[in-house]
Write a protein that holds these residues in place. Sequence first.
Motif, PDB file in Angstrom:
ATOM      1  N   SER A 197       0.853  -1.179   0.000  1.00 50.18           N
ATOM      2  CA  SER A 197       0.000   0.000   0.000  1.00 50.18           C
ATOM      3  C   SER A 197       0.891   1.231   0.000  1.00 50.18           C
ATOM      4  CB  SER A 197      -0.912   0.008   1.235  1.00 50.18           C
ATOM      5  OG  SER A 197      -1.666   1.204   1.273  1.00 50.18           O
ATOM      6  N   ILE A 198       0.866   1.976  -1.084  1.00 52.49           N
ATOM      7  CA  ILE A 198       1.709   3.166  -1.219  1.00 52.49           C
ATOM      8  C   ILE A 198       1.146   4.302  -0.366  1.00 52.49           C
ATOM      9  CG2 ILE A 198       2.678   4.838  -2.834  1.00 52.49           C
ATOM     10  CD1 ILE A 198       2.346   2.730  -5.027  1.00 52.49           C
ATOM     11  N   SER A 199       1.974   4.840   0.493  1.00 50.19           N
ATOM     12  CA  SER A 199       1.546   5.910   1.386  1.00 50.19           C
ATOM     13  C   SER A 199       1.562   7.276   0.684  1.00 50.19           C
ATOM     14  CB  SER A 199       2.459   5.968   2.613  1.00 50.19           C
ATOM     15  OG  SER A 199       2.389   4.779   3.354  1.00 50.19           O
ATOM     16  N   TYR A 200       0.842   8.209   1.273  1.00 49.59           N
ATOM     17  CA  TYR A 200       0.867   9.607   0.834  1.00 49.59           C
ATOM     18  C   TYR A 200       1.810  10.371   1.761  1.00 49.59           C
ATOM     19  CZ  TYR A 200      -3.217   8.866  -2.157  1.00 49.59           C
ATOM     20  OH  TYR A 200      -4.064   8.436  -3.139  1.00 49.59           O
ATOM     21  N   THR A 201       2.540  11.324   1.214  1.00 49.52           N
ATOM     22  CA  THR A 201       3.417  12.139   2.051  1.00 49.52           C
ATOM     23  C   THR A 201       3.562  13.542   1.481  1.00 49.52           C
ATOM     24  OG1 THR A 201       5.613  12.296   3.069  1.00 49.52           O
ATOM     25  CG2 THR A 201       5.527  11.412   0.837  1.00 49.52           C
ATOM     26  N   THR A 231      -2.062   6.694   5.094  1.00 46.47           N
ATOM     27  CA  THR A 231      -2.388   5.469   4.381  1.00 46.47           C
ATOM     28  C   THR A 231      -3.824   5.515   3.896  1.00 46.47           C
ATOM     29  OG1 THR A 231      -0.854   4.190   5.757  1.00 46.47           O
ATOM     30  CG2 THR A 231      -2.537   2.953   4.567  1.00 46.47           C
ATOM     31  N   SER A 232      -4.037   5.206   2.636  1.00 45.84           N
ATOM     32  CA  SER A 232      -5.362   5.253   2.038  1.00 45.84           C
ATOM     33  C   SER A 232      -6.285   4.178   2.601  1.00 45.84           C
ATOM     34  CB  SER A 232      -5.254   5.067   0.514  1.00 45.84           C
ATOM     35  OG  SER A 232      -6.531   4.842  -0.058  1.00 45.84           O
ATOM     36  N   GLU A 290      -8.561  -1.428   2.761  1.00 43.55           N
ATOM     37  CA  GLU A 290      -9.774  -2.196   2.999  1.00 43.55           C
ATOM     38  C   GLU A 290     -10.224  -2.941   1.747  1.00 43.55           C
ATOM     39  OE1 GLU A 290     -12.557   0.582   4.648  1.00 43.55           O
ATOM     40  OE2 GLU A 290     -11.659   0.478   6.652  1.00 43.55           O
ATOM     41  N   GLY A 291      -9.996  -2.352   0.572  1.00 41.07           N
ATOM     42  CA  GLY A 291     -10.379  -2.997  -0.680  1.00 41.07           C
ATOM     43  C   GLY A 291      -9.606  -4.281  -0.922  1.00 41.07           C
ATOM     44  N   ILE A 292      -8.296  -4.241  -0.720  1.00 37.86           N
ATOM     45  CA  ILE A 292      -7.458  -5.421  -0.937  1.00 37.86           C
ATOM     46  C   ILE A 292      -7.813  -6.530   0.045  1.00 37.86           C
ATOM     47  CG2 ILE A 292      -5.095  -6.327  -0.867  1.00 37.86           C
ATOM     48  CD1 ILE A 292      -4.146  -3.547  -1.766  1.00 37.86           C
ATOM     49  N   ILE A 293      -7.962  -6.167   1.322  1.00 38.56           N
ATOM     50  CA  ILE A 293      -8.262  -7.169   2.343  1.00 38.56           C
ATOM     51  C   ILE A 293      -9.631  -7.810   2.114  1.00 38.56           C
ATOM     52  CG2 ILE A 293      -8.762  -7.480   4.805  1.00 38.56           C
ATOM     53  CD1 ILE A 293      -6.538  -5.479   5.386  1.00 38.56           C
ATOM     54  N   ASP A 294     -10.627  -7.020   1.756  1.00 38.68           N
ATOM     55  CA  ASP A 294     -11.966  -7.552   1.512  1.00 38.68           C
ATOM     56  C   ASP A 294     -11.980  -8.526   0.341  1.00 38.68           C
ATOM     57  OD1 ASP A 294     -12.962  -6.102   3.595  1.00 38.68           O
ATOM     58  OD2 ASP A 294     -13.821  -4.501   2.367  1.00 38.68           O
ATOM     59  N   GLU A 295     -11.080  -8.331  -0.612  1.00 39.89           N
ATOM     60  CA  GLU A 295     -10.992  -9.217  -1.772  1.00 39.89           C
ATOM     61  C   GLU A 295     -10.160 -10.466  -1.494  1.00 39.89           C
ATOM     62  OE1 GLU A 295      -9.458  -6.864  -4.914  1.00 39.89           O
ATOM     63  OE2 GLU A 295     -11.258  -5.616  -5.101  1.00 39.89           O
TER      64      GLU A 295
END
Length: 226
Positions: free
Chosen positions: A58-62, A106-107, A112-117
């Motif tokens: 998961s690519i973070s924002y900075t 962190t988005s 949540e999208g990746i984990i739910d899938e």
Amino acid sequence: MLSGLKASLTESASRCRTLYDRKRFRQGKLFVVSAPSGAGKTTLCSKLLENNKALRYSISYTTRKPRFDEAHAADYFFVDVPEFRRMIDEGEFIEWAEVHGNYYGTSRRTVEGIIDEGGDVLLDIDPQGARQLKATLGYGVYIFITAPSIKELEKRLRNRRTEPEDVMRLRLDNARKELRLFSEYDYIIMNRDFEEAYKHLESVYIAEHLRTKDVRDIYELMEEEE
């Protein structure tokens, strides 16, 4: 003996990937890795991602400026402070923190999208963010990586030659504070030797996929009778 252990780890990792591909688990897993600057977590995480295709980063924002070898949307999403604050206000971050004078986040949608899938997510975040996640989500595998000494941390930071002296001193001061938080994590890995540290990191990843509570049906794990 070492070659046999390596072969066994590789076989186990392959088995875990097979289980993932068949979606036999209830949901994906979240792996959160933290470390003081200079501990080597980025290199370790990169190798784990390279060797385990079921794991996604998961690519973070900075808001900090990119280093010479970093690229937007590959290492980080680099945004300015107003944009970051907008994302905070709109609830787009599952965690965020100010670290070394810059913001990191962190988005929520991505994780949540990746984990739910049914996918696995790797987060490379600071202890502030890890603490937020643990309180907010209530799940995840938390791994702390450290170098063998503060002296070694300083040596590694100086060898980077990417930051001015004042920033480096700030990172070292923060490192001393972050080291005290190790007990909040599930695992601790000493990065004295890279290959040994990586073996320990992948072992954690493998072991977490062998938990009985994550298996839907024992018969799905067994070979079909002919």
